[in-house]
Write a protein that holds these residues in place. Structure first.
Motif, PDB file in Angstrom:
ATOM      1  N   VAL A 105       0.812  -1.203   0.000  1.00 25.79           N
ATOM      2  CA  VAL A 105       0.000   0.000   0.000  1.00 25.79           C
ATOM      3  C   VAL A 105       0.854   1.266   0.000  1.00 25.79           C
ATOM      4  O   VAL A 105       0.759   2.092  -0.905  1.00 25.79           O
ATOM      5  N   SER A 106       1.711   1.424   1.031  1.00 30.31           N
ATOM      6  CA  SER A 106       2.423   2.693   1.190  1.00 30.31           C
ATOM      7  C   SER A 106       3.552   2.555   2.196  1.00 30.31           C
ATOM      8  O   SER A 106       3.442   1.780   3.157  1.00 30.31           O
ATOM      9  N   PRO A 107       4.623   3.348   2.042  1.00 27.82           N
ATOM     10  CA  PRO A 107       5.674   3.378   3.072  1.00 27.82           C
ATOM     11  C   PRO A 107       5.204   4.043   4.357  1.00 27.82           C
ATOM     12  O   PRO A 107       5.938   4.055   5.349  1.00 27.82           O
ATOM     13  N   TYR A 108       3.986   4.587   4.360  1.00 28.62           N
ATOM     14  CA  TYR A 108       3.422   5.122   5.597  1.00 28.62           C
ATOM     15  C   TYR A 108       3.193   4.002   6.613  1.00 28.62           C
ATOM     16  O   TYR A 108       3.281   4.223   7.822  1.00 28.62           O
ATOM     17  N   ILE A 109       2.915   2.794   6.133  1.00 28.97           N
ATOM     18  CA  ILE A 109       2.610   1.670   7.010  1.00 28.97           C
ATOM     19  C   ILE A 109       3.852   1.286   7.801  1.00 28.97           C
ATOM     20  O   ILE A 109       4.944   1.147   7.249  1.00 28.97           O
ATOM     21  N   ASP A 110       3.694   1.089   9.103  1.00 28.75           N
ATOM     22  CA  ASP A 110       4.823   0.763   9.964  1.00 28.75           C
ATOM     23  C   ASP A 110       5.400  -0.618   9.650  1.00 28.75           C
ATOM     24  O   ASP A 110       4.675  -1.540   9.263  1.00 28.75           O
ATOM     25  N   LEU A 111       6.713  -0.744   9.846  1.00 31.50           N
ATOM     26  CA  LEU A 111       7.364  -2.044   9.749  1.00 31.50           C
ATOM     27  C   LEU A 111       6.936  -2.918  10.920  1.00 31.50           C
ATOM     28  O   LEU A 111       6.790  -2.440  12.052  1.00 31.50           O
ATOM     29  N   ALA A 112       6.753  -4.206  10.657  1.00 35.83           N
ATOM     30  CA  ALA A 112       6.381  -5.129  11.730  1.00 35.83           C
ATOM     31  C   ALA A 112       6.776  -6.537  11.340  1.00 35.83           C
ATOM     32  O   ALA A 112       6.805  -6.898  10.150  1.00 35.83           O
ATOM     33  N   GLY A 113       7.095  -7.341  12.332  1.00 37.35           N
ATOM     34  CA  GLY A 113       7.402  -8.746  12.109  1.00 37.35           C
ATOM     35  C   GLY A 113       6.200  -9.614  12.434  1.00 37.35           C
ATOM     36  O   GLY A 113       5.315  -9.227  13.194  1.00 37.35           O
ATOM     37  N   LYS A 119      -2.011   2.966 -11.768  1.00 31.34           N
ATOM     38  CA  LYS A 119      -2.212   4.405 -11.864  1.00 31.34           C
ATOM     39  C   LYS A 119      -3.284   4.900 -10.893  1.00 31.34           C
ATOM     40  O   LYS A 119      -4.457   5.017 -11.233  1.00 31.34           O
ATOM     41  N   PHE A 120      -2.857   5.164  -9.661  1.00 31.43           N
ATOM     42  CA  PHE A 120      -3.639   5.915  -8.693  1.00 31.43           C
ATOM     43  C   PHE A 120      -2.886   7.221  -8.460  1.00 31.43           C
ATOM     44  O   PHE A 120      -1.665   7.226  -8.321  1.00 31.43           O
ATOM     45  N   GLY A 121      -3.612   8.351  -8.394  1.00 33.38           N
ATOM     46  CA  GLY A 121      -2.971   9.633  -8.123  1.00 33.38           C
ATOM     47  C   GLY A 121      -2.972   9.918  -6.632  1.00 33.38           C
ATOM     48  O   GLY A 121      -2.358   9.210  -5.848  1.00 33.38           O
ATOM     49  N   THR A 122      -3.683  10.950  -6.212  1.00 34.99           N
ATOM     50  CA  THR A 122      -3.885  11.169  -4.781  1.00 34.99           C
ATOM     51  C   THR A 122      -4.671   9.993  -4.229  1.00 34.99           C
ATOM     52  O   THR A 122      -5.646   9.541  -4.835  1.00 34.99           O
ATOM     53  N   THR A 123      -4.240   9.474  -3.087  1.00 32.02           N
ATOM     54  CA  THR A 123      -4.895   8.295  -2.547  1.00 32.02           C
ATOM     55  C   THR A 123      -5.274   8.502  -1.088  1.00 32.02           C
ATOM     56  O   THR A 123      -4.713   9.345  -0.393  1.00 32.02           O
ATOM     57  N   GLY A 124      -6.234   7.681  -0.628  1.00 30.24           N
ATOM     58  CA  GLY A 124      -6.644   7.673   0.765  1.00 30.24           C
ATOM     59  C   GLY A 124      -6.459   6.285   1.344  1.00 30.24           C
ATOM     60  O   GLY A 124      -6.920   5.296   0.773  1.00 30.24           O
ATOM     61  N   ILE A 125      -5.745   6.204   2.465  1.00 27.92           N
ATOM     62  CA  ILE A 125      -5.441   4.922   3.101  1.00 27.92           C
ATOM     63  C   ILE A 125      -6.316   4.776   4.338  1.00 27.92           C
ATOM     64  O   ILE A 125      -6.318   5.641   5.220  1.00 27.92           O
ATOM     65  N   LEU A 126      -7.042   3.674   4.406  1.00 25.98           N
ATOM     66  CA  LEU A 126      -7.879   3.381   5.568  1.00 25.98           C
ATOM     67  C   LEU A 126      -7.182   2.318   6.409  1.00 25.98           C
ATOM     68  O   LEU A 126      -6.876   1.232   5.914  1.00 25.98           O
ATOM     69  N   LEU A 127      -6.929   2.649   7.674  1.00 26.13           N
ATOM     70  CA  LEU A 127      -6.222   1.745   8.574  1.00 26.13           C
ATOM     71  C   LEU A 127      -7.172   1.129   9.590  1.00 26.13           C
ATOM     72  O   LEU A 127      -8.176   1.748   9.973  1.00 26.13           O
ATOM     73  N   ASP A 128      -6.819  -0.086  10.062  1.00 29.27           N
ATOM     74  CA  ASP A 128      -7.564  -0.661  11.168  1.00 29.27           C
ATOM     75  C   ASP A 128      -6.958  -0.187  12.490  1.00 29.27           C
ATOM     76  O   ASP A 128      -6.055   0.660  12.518  1.00 29.27           O
ATOM     77  N   ASN A 129      -7.445  -0.713  13.595  1.00 27.96           N
ATOM     78  CA  ASN A 129      -6.990  -0.256  14.913  1.00 27.96           C
ATOM     79  C   ASN A 129      -5.532  -0.601  15.191  1.00 27.96           C
ATOM     80  O   ASN A 129      -4.913  -0.041  16.103  1.00 27.96           O
ATOM     81  N   ASN A 130      -4.963  -1.545  14.428  1.00 30.93           N
ATOM     82  CA  ASN A 130      -3.575  -1.951  14.618  1.00 30.93           C
ATOM     83  C   ASN A 130      -2.627  -1.265  13.645  1.00 30.93           C
ATOM     84  O   ASN A 130      -1.453  -1.625  13.561  1.00 30.93           O
ATOM     85  N   GLY A 131      -3.135  -0.303  12.895  1.00 29.09           N
ATOM     86  CA  GLY A 131      -2.297   0.398  11.929  1.00 29.09           C
ATOM     87  C   GLY A 131      -2.060  -0.365  10.643  1.00 29.09           C
ATOM     88  O   GLY A 131      -1.173  -0.021   9.865  1.00 29.09           O
ATOM     89  N   VAL A 132      -2.865  -1.397  10.398  1.00 29.41           N
ATOM     90  CA  VAL A 132      -2.750  -2.191   9.179  1.00 29.41           C
ATOM     91  C   VAL A 132      -3.712  -1.647   8.134  1.00 29.41           C
ATOM     92  O   VAL A 132      -4.865  -1.312   8.453  1.00 29.41           O
ATOM     93  N   ALA A 133      -3.260  -1.559   6.877  1.00 29.52           N
ATOM     94  CA  ALA A 133      -4.089  -1.000   5.810  1.00 29.52           C
ATOM     95  C   ALA A 133      -5.241  -1.935   5.457  1.00 29.52           C
ATOM     96  O   ALA A 133      -5.035  -3.107   5.162  1.00 29.52           O
ATOM     97  N   LYS A 134      -6.459  -1.399   5.495  1.00 27.43           N
ATOM     98  CA  LYS A 134      -7.648  -2.152   5.093  1.00 27.43           C
ATOM     99  C   LYS A 134      -8.022  -1.866   3.644  1.00 27.43           C
ATOM    100  O   LYS A 134      -8.530  -2.737   2.939  1.00 27.43           O
ATOM    101  N   ALA A 135      -7.788  -0.628   3.218  1.00 24.21           N
ATOM    102  CA  ALA A 135      -8.175  -0.240   1.859  1.00 24.21           C
ATOM    103  C   ALA A 135      -7.338   0.942   1.402  1.00 24.21           C
ATOM    104  O   ALA A 135      -6.829   1.731   2.209  1.00 24.21           O
ATOM    105  N   HIS A 136      -7.218   1.053   0.080  1.00 27.00           N
ATOM    106  CA  HIS A 136      -6.455   2.135  -0.544  1.00 27.00           C
ATOM    107  C   HIS A 136      -7.305   2.671  -1.690  1.00 27.00           C
ATOM    108  O   HIS A 136      -7.582   1.948  -2.654  1.00 27.00           O
ATOM    109  N   TYR A 137      -7.725   3.942  -1.579  1.00 25.87           N
ATOM    110  CA  TYR A 137      -8.671   4.526  -2.519  1.00 25.87           C
ATOM    111  C   TYR A 137      -7.998   5.533  -3.441  1.00 25.87           C
ATOM    112  O   TYR A 137      -7.123   6.292  -3.021  1.00 25.87           O
ATOM    113  N   ASN A 138      -8.450   5.558  -4.698  1.00 23.89           N
ATOM    114  CA  ASN A 138      -8.029   6.562  -5.657  1.00 23.89           C
ATOM    115  C   ASN A 138      -8.960   7.760  -5.521  1.00 23.89           C
ATOM    116  O   ASN A 138     -10.191   7.609  -5.546  1.00 23.89           O
ATOM    117  N   LEU A 139      -8.395   8.968  -5.363  1.00 25.01           N
ATOM    118  CA  LEU A 139      -9.191  10.149  -5.062  1.00 25.01           C
ATOM    119  C   LEU A 139      -8.983  11.248  -6.101  1.00 25.01           C
ATOM    120  O   LEU A 139      -7.899  11.362  -6.681  1.00 25.01           O
TER     121      LEU A 139
END
Length: 464
Positions: A78-86, A225-245
């Protein structure tokens, strides 16, 4: 003697400092007393310094918590915004004998180092894999800086082809920006032509924009090809969805009819399902010809299977995914392969003996690497002398045209040293040469790809 005895008997008092006894009396000069007191003060200062150093060392040791070991990294496309985790934690003893990552943290549980000892099954995606042996992370005020190294501590690029990543945080601890830098600490673009990510919050979404070095807006990736996007996270910071805006932050479809992709992670942190949707949140076929995929994992988190479906939930394709725990070992070579390997190996000699360039063309691979021991008259040194397939075909047209290069009945012997599935090693003994051949099977056909040879008569070489 009497004078010394009088001093000893009448004027000496013992002043104890710990276990040290320092004699003091009227006949000692005052500067001597001052020197002794200075010495005492020096000892006390030294002791205080040692105590400070011990406390400092103890505090530094406490700034690094015990390392943790994981079999895998959490998947991220999804994005480098998402935290690293093992995922799939293991203990240090098990880590000695299996593929893993090592995470090191500071006392506020921030990752400060990741060691990559992961073998064979790391998912190769610029957002999901490290691509390096070591990641070092430090946290100066308002920043998170990641640098990358190989096993020799040499700075290298990661899977985004950048040397350094610098995240910026606002006063509330929110990531607002990511910038990439080269080995000279100059701004650079990643392999996706992105130099900078920018993030801000809008309702429940993390809004992401990307820019190149010219500050021009860049798409999510070269192939999606997504331009500006919106990232929806769950309570654990995991991406649930990635929207093209669009510019008004309204969900819109891209040129392929996709407006979002959505992910489901199982309780073990495995990326189990990913799906593609239109602006109405309905399943759609993506540019690769499926609507959603389901991944299968073994008990220790290795992906072992993938199924993809259409919008009607009809399975389109299914495949097994090899892992480092499910390696399929080749069975014993067939008689057919053994016979063909001998024919191809002998064919090389027969093509020379019988002036058959067509046979030489057949048996030699286009990437042939044929080497022997050569002699350079200028340098007076031996060297590895190469011959190409084109030269071998030419030799097959004329090298034995006088029929004097081989005996009337050539003695050609083929000894197959080993066969493993689609590769083989052969020893070829003829009247003239000793040769070692390596063969490869491509599209069902064997051919010679590597060949090293020398004259059978060793008197042709200088004595060692």
């Amino acid at each position: 003697m009497e004078h010394k005895q009088n001093i000893t008997a009448n004027t000496i008092h013992d002043i104890e400092i710990g276990d040290i006894e320092i004699p003091m009396g009227d006949h000692y000069k005052t500067d001597t007393l001052a020197n002794l007191l200075n010495y005492f003060n020096l000892i006390m200062k030294t002791l205080k310094l040692l105590i400070v150093l011990l406390i400092s060392s103890s505090s530094f040791a406490q700034n690094i918590s015990n390392p943790e070991f994981f079999r895998h990294l959490r998947y991220n496309h999804v994005s480098p915004y998402i935290d690293l985790a093992g995922t799939y934690p293991i203990d240090s003893e098990l880590a000695e004998s299996t593929s893993h990552y090592i995470f090191k943290y500071d006392t506020v549980n921030r990752i400060i180092e990741i060691i990559n000892n992961h073998y064979h099954t790391e998912r190769q995606h610029p957002l999901a894999s490290l691509g390096v042996y070591k990641v070092l992370i430090r946290y100066p005020q308002g920043q998170e800086i990641r640098t990358f190294f190989d096993k020799n501590r040499k700075p290298i690029t990661n899977d985004r082809d950048v040397y350094k990543e610098v995240y910026t945080y606002n006063d509330k601890g929110f990531k607002t920006k990511l910038q990439f830098f080269d080995a000279e600490n100059k701004p650079m673009e990643s392999n996706w032509e992105i130099a900078k990510y920018q993030w801000n919050k809008h309702k429940k979404l993390i809004i992401e924009k990307r820019f190149n070095l010219n500050n021009e807006a860049i798409s999510l990736s070269p192939y999606f090809k997504f331009g500006t996007t919106g990232i929806l996270l769950d309570n654990n910071g995991v991406a649930k969805a990635h929207y093209n805006l669009d510019e008004n932050l309204k969900v819109i479809e891209n040129d392929k009819g996709t407006a979002s992709y959505q992910d489901i992670f199982d309780i073990n942190g495995n990326h189990s399902t990913y799906s593609y949707h239109n602006a109405k949140d309905e399943l759609v076929m993506n540019q690769w010809g499926f609507a959603y995929g389901e991944k299968k994992y073994d008990t220790i988190g290795n992906q072992i299977g993938l199924e993809q479906f259409d919008t009607n939930k009809k399975r389109i394709r299914k495949r097994e995914v090899p892992s480092n725990t499910t390696i399929a070992i080749a069975s014993k070579a067939t008689k057919t392969d053994s016979t063909e390997i001998k024919r191809i190996s002998l064919g090389y000699l027969i093509a020379l003996q019988d002036l058959n360039p067509n046979l030489m063309t057949e048996v030699m691979n286009d990437s042939l690497n044929k080497i022997t021991i050569g002699w350079d008259r200028n340098t007076k040194k031996e060297f590895a002398q190469a011959t190409s397939k084109e030269q071998m075909i030419k030799f097959a047209t004329s090298w034995n045209k006088s029929n004097t290069k081989f005996p009337l009945k050539p003695n050609n012997q083929v000894i197959i040293l080993d066969i493993y599935n689609r590769i083989s090693t052969v020893k070829l003994v003829s009247d003239n040469w000793i040769e070692y051949l390596q063969l490869i099977k491509l599209d069902g056909s064997w051919s010679v790809i590597n060949l090293i040879w020398q004259h059978k008569d060793i008197s042709k070489y200088p004595k060692e």
